[in-house]
Design an enzyme around this catalytic site. Structure first.
Site, mmCIF file in Angstrom:
data_model
loop_
_atom_site.group_PDB
_atom_site.id
_atom_site.type_symbol
_atom_site.label_atom_id
_atom_site.label_comp_id
_atom_site.label_asym_id
_atom_site.label_seq_id
_atom_site.Cartn_x
_atom_site.Cartn_y
_atom_site.Cartn_z
ATOM 1 N N GLU A 45 -0.127 0.967 -6.277
ATOM 2 C CA GLU A 45 0.827 0.651 -5.217
ATOM 3 C C GLU A 45 1.215 -0.831 -5.218
ATOM 4 O O GLU A 45 2.380 -1.167 -5.036
ATOM 5 C CB GLU A 45 0.267 1.044 -3.846
ATOM 6 C CG GLU A 45 0.290 2.532 -3.588
ATOM 7 C CD GLU A 45 1.681 3.085 -3.317
ATOM 8 O OE1 GLU A 45 2.628 2.313 -3.068
ATOM 9 O OE2 GLU A 45 1.832 4.314 -3.344
ATOM 10 N N GLY A 77 0.815 -1.207 0.000
ATOM 11 C CA GLY A 77 0.000 0.000 0.000
ATOM 12 C C GLY A 77 0.842 1.246 0.000
ATOM 13 O O GLY A 77 2.069 1.192 -0.087
ATOM 14 N N GLU A 109 5.045 -2.044 -5.766
ATOM 15 C CA GLU A 109 5.755 -2.723 -4.680
ATOM 16 C C GLU A 109 5.980 -4.208 -4.910
ATOM 17 O O GLU A 109 6.958 -4.760 -4.403
ATOM 18 C CB GLU A 109 4.999 -2.525 -3.360
ATOM 19 C CG GLU A 109 5.005 -1.089 -2.903
ATOM 20 C CD GLU A 109 4.294 -0.870 -1.587
ATOM 21 O OE1 GLU A 109 4.409 0.252 -1.055
ATOM 22 O OE2 GLU A 109 3.637 -1.796 -1.078
ATOM 23 N N PRO A 157 -7.966 5.790 11.010
ATOM 24 C CA PRO A 157 -7.031 6.919 11.083
ATOM 25 C C PRO A 157 -5.669 6.430 11.538
ATOM 26 O O PRO A 157 -5.549 5.399 12.223
ATOM 27 C CB PRO A 157 -7.667 7.836 12.130
ATOM 28 C CG PRO A 157 -8.467 6.928 12.995
ATOM 29 C CD PRO A 157 -8.932 5.791 12.110
ATOM 30 N N GLU A 213 11.369 -7.135 0.956
ATOM 31 C CA GLU A 213 11.022 -8.540 0.751
ATOM 32 C C GLU A 213 9.506 -8.634 0.649
ATOM 33 O O GLU A 213 8.783 -7.883 1.299
ATOM 34 C CB GLU A 213 11.524 -9.342 1.958
ATOM 35 C CG GLU A 213 11.292 -10.817 1.925
ATOM 36 C CD GLU A 213 11.791 -11.526 3.194
ATOM 37 O OE1 GLU A 213 11.829 -12.749 3.160
ATOM 38 O OE2 GLU A 213 12.096 -10.856 4.201
#
Length: 181
Positions: free
Chosen positions: A93, A77, A97, A112, A147
């Site tokens: 994302e 994320g 990633e 939040p 990783e």
């Protein structure tokens, strides 16, 4: 007792509209320029988090390559870019990633969070999604991930994850799926 971080508005000393130095507290979430009367509201930044399960039921996890929480476990994320939906952000994302392409995105919930970044406290609203990948054969650690791997569900321990909202989100997700294991 954990000390609360300084409010981010305290770091804003000049009006972003006119550059004036009389940029003063308006209320707990805004400052107002005494020169041009512009009111700046400091709001949460949006970020996304993905739950991706593999064919064997394991959860896709990452090891953070950078601070904050470098070396701890995380979920794929990151921050939502300008003019981007949460769904577009989570797809982007994950691709950045892990190299994986997403076929399905389903919004779950939000939490939040406070994200310390380069000496600045970023308040975020983390949007959690369940995602399905087209094919997990191209899985690789990229971007800010050291990783990436599928962790068997019985080995998932939220306390090994470095970010507070991810820990909380993972606990909620595990509770949502407690009858699935």
């Amino acid at each position: 007792m954990m000390q609360q971080p300084e409010h981010p508005l305290s770091l804003f000393t000049h009006c972003p509209k006119c550059g004036g130095k009389r940029f003063e507290i308006h209320n707990e979430k805004s400052k107002e320029c005494a020169d041009c009367h512009f009111v700046y509201y400091y709001n949460s930044s949006a970020s996304v988090v993905a739950f991706i399960t593999g064919k064997d039921g394991g959860l896709l996890v990452c090891r953070r390559a950078k601070e904050p929480a470098k070396g701890t476990l995380d979920l794929p994320g990151g921050f939502v870019d300008l003019n981007e939906t949460g769904e577009e952000a989570v797809i982007r994302e994950i691709k950045e990633e892990t190299g994986l392409e997403i076929s399905t995105v389903r919004y779950l919930f939000s939490l939040p969070n406070i994200y310390p970044y380069s000496g600045f406290t970023v308040h975020t609203l983390d949007l959690f999604f369940e995602c399905e990948v087209k094919n997990s054969d191209r899985l690789q650690a990229n971007d800010d991930v050291a990783e990436v791997f599928f962790l068997p569900r019985k080995e998932i321990d939220p306390e090994k994850f470095g970010l507070t909202s991810v820990k909380k989100g993972l606990k909620s997700w595990l509770d949502m799926h407690k009858n699935d294991f």
